[in-house]
Write a protein that holds these residues in place. Structure first.
Motif, mmCIF file in Angstrom:
data_model
loop_
_atom_site.group_PDB
_atom_site.id
_atom_site.type_symbol
_atom_site.label_atom_id
_atom_site.label_comp_id
_atom_site.label_asym_id
_atom_site.label_seq_id
_atom_site.Cartn_x
_atom_site.Cartn_y
_atom_site.Cartn_z
ATOM 1 N N PHE A 81 -39.435 -17.602 -31.465
ATOM 2 C CA PHE A 81 -38.850 -17.113 -30.212
ATOM 3 C C PHE A 81 -38.113 -15.797 -30.427
ATOM 4 O O PHE A 81 -38.150 -14.896 -29.581
ATOM 5 N N ASN A 82 -37.442 -15.668 -31.566
ATOM 6 C CA ASN A 82 -36.752 -14.426 -31.892
ATOM 7 C C ASN A 82 -37.749 -13.268 -31.996
ATOM 8 O O ASN A 82 -37.483 -12.159 -31.503
ATOM 9 N N VAL A 84 -40.618 -13.023 -30.484
ATOM 10 C CA VAL A 84 -41.105 -12.708 -29.141
ATOM 11 C C VAL A 84 -40.088 -11.852 -28.394
ATOM 12 O O VAL A 84 -40.429 -10.817 -27.804
ATOM 13 N N LEU A 85 -38.839 -12.249 -28.426
ATOM 14 C CA LEU A 85 -37.805 -11.546 -27.660
ATOM 15 C C LEU A 85 -37.448 -10.193 -28.253
ATOM 16 O O LEU A 85 -37.019 -9.285 -27.529
ATOM 17 N N ASP A 86 -37.621 -10.046 -29.557
ATOM 18 C CA ASP A 86 -37.258 -8.792 -30.224
ATOM 19 C C ASP A 86 -38.464 -7.934 -30.579
ATOM 20 O O ASP A 86 -38.362 -7.020 -31.398
ATOM 21 N N ARG A 87 -39.612 -8.190 -29.952
ATOM 22 C CA ARG A 87 -40.813 -7.449 -30.340
ATOM 23 C C ARG A 87 -40.685 -5.954 -30.069
ATOM 24 O O ARG A 87 -41.272 -5.132 -30.780
ATOM 25 N N PRO A 108 -47.623 -12.309 -26.943
ATOM 26 C CA PRO A 108 -46.342 -12.958 -26.658
ATOM 27 C C PRO A 108 -46.474 -14.338 -26.026
ATOM 28 O O PRO A 108 -45.686 -15.235 -26.324
ATOM 29 N N THR A 112 -45.108 -17.652 -27.769
ATOM 30 C CA THR A 112 -44.135 -18.497 -27.072
ATOM 31 C C THR A 112 -44.587 -19.956 -27.064
ATOM 32 O O THR A 112 -43.790 -20.875 -27.300
ATOM 33 N N VAL A 146 -31.399 -18.478 -30.134
ATOM 34 C CA VAL A 146 -32.220 -17.788 -29.142
ATOM 35 C C VAL A 146 -31.382 -17.216 -28.007
ATOM 36 O O VAL A 146 -31.472 -16.022 -27.683
ATOM 37 N N THR A 150 -29.785 -13.894 -29.983
ATOM 38 C CA THR A 150 -30.860 -12.963 -29.655
ATOM 39 C C THR A 150 -30.693 -12.333 -28.285
ATOM 40 O O THR A 150 -30.822 -11.102 -28.129
ATOM 41 N N LEU A 151 -30.418 -13.134 -27.266
ATOM 42 C CA LEU A 151 -30.359 -12.617 -25.901
ATOM 43 C C LEU A 151 -28.993 -12.034 -25.517
ATOM 44 O O LEU A 151 -28.932 -11.033 -24.794
#
Length: 316
Positions: A81-82, A84-87, A108, A112, A146, A150-151
């Protein structure tokens, strides 16, 4: 997203450098890399020793195996997930631009789904194979990594790794509860060791890749503060880490091995931190600081301390 990314989401993959199809083996390797295996190894180093300490010896091997499998799935899920979110960040950083998502080896949506499957598998393995307290702790660690790190924190504050690093402190609690079914003071000391160890470990790496983080607009402490200020913070956290590690001796009633190893390893850790601070005070920056010396030793330090905690009960 690009056409390559869409192709990956449909179940095919191309190498963005050549536009040619890649083999199934390459795709499997890309999915494995999404899980960040090296980070998983480090988390297991803090999980299994906690189980030995909780058992006062060798815990049931099947329990260790199930905890390791569930823990691997949980950490892998959070790491996917990290990614995906930080791509977008990974595409800009030299250190990470070869990862699967920036290269469009995996899309992505597919990533996910992969992360979700791993998360469900982790919860089921830990819940039914170990106990539900350990399963919920692992789930909580994933959610914290996450959603909080991350967010919420990573792109907004230089203290991102201090508080976001809490997610990486859960494995000792998971290992302890896997054996005992409850939480005690000793695993919280192990939790605290990882908590205070994380900033110097991560900031040392961020020193080396400061330009990358700056280009990606990630406000890691070495990006927003001077080298002497960051090095001083590293030294302070290192001192606290070593002090907390020695506190496990009376709390867990360990024998002579643990404090001996923690003391010697901690001394080397502090020497590296002092030398880093001295180089920063002398005006050196980035790679010239040789921060990777401390980074690599910090890995060895954590492993030595936790292995000593696992072996110590076997000698009593």
């Amino acid at each position: 997203m690009t056409g390559d990314a869409s192709a990956a989401d449909r179940g095919t993959a191309t190498d963005e450098r050549t536009g040619t199809a890649v083999s199934a083996r390459d795709v499997v390797s890309a999915y494995v890399n999404l899980t960040k295996p090296r980070i998983i190894e480090l988390l297991l180093v803090t999980t299994v020793p906690a189980m030995f300490l909780a058992a006062g010896g060798v815990p049931p091997l099947l329990l260790v195996l199930l905890t390791m499998v569930g823990g691997c799935f949980a950490a892998a899920s959070a790491n996917v997930f990290n990614c995906v979110l930080d791509r977008d960040i990974d595409e800009q950083m030299r250190r990470t631009r070869r990862r699967a998502l920036p290269r469009h080896m995996v899309g992505p949506r597919a990533a996910t789904a992969f992360g979700a499957v791993l998360g469900v598998a982790a919860t089921l393995v830990l819940g039914y194979g170990v106990n539900w307290l350990s399963a919920f702790l692992a789930l909580g660690a994933n959610a914290f990594y996450v959603f909080v790190y991350t967010l919420l924190l990573k792109r907004r504050t230089s203290q991102n790794i201090v508080w976001g690093g809490i997610a990486g402190c859960f494995p000792p609690l998971i290992g302890w509860t896997a054996v005992t079914g409850h939480i005690a003071l000793a695993p919280f000391v192990l939790f605290a060791i990882v908590f205070f160890w994380t900033p110097p470990h991560t900031w040392a790496l961020a020193f080396r890749y400061r330009a990358d983080y700056a280009a990606a607009q990630v406000p890691m402490l070495p990006v927003v503060r001077s080298a002497p200020v960051v090095a001083r913070q590293i030294l302070i956290y290192s001192v606290v880490t070593v002090a907390v590690s020695l506190a496990l001796w009376p709390v867990a009633h360990t024998g002579w091995l643990y404090p001996s190893v923690a003391g010697v390893a901690g001394l080397v850790f502090l020497v590296e931190a002092v030398q880093l601070y001295a180089r920063a005070r002398a005006g050196l920056t980035d790679a010239a600081l040789r921060p990777m010396r401390l980074f690599h030793w910090s890995n060895s330090y954590l492993a030595l301390v936790f292995v000593a905690a696992a072996v110590d009960p076997l000698l009593r």
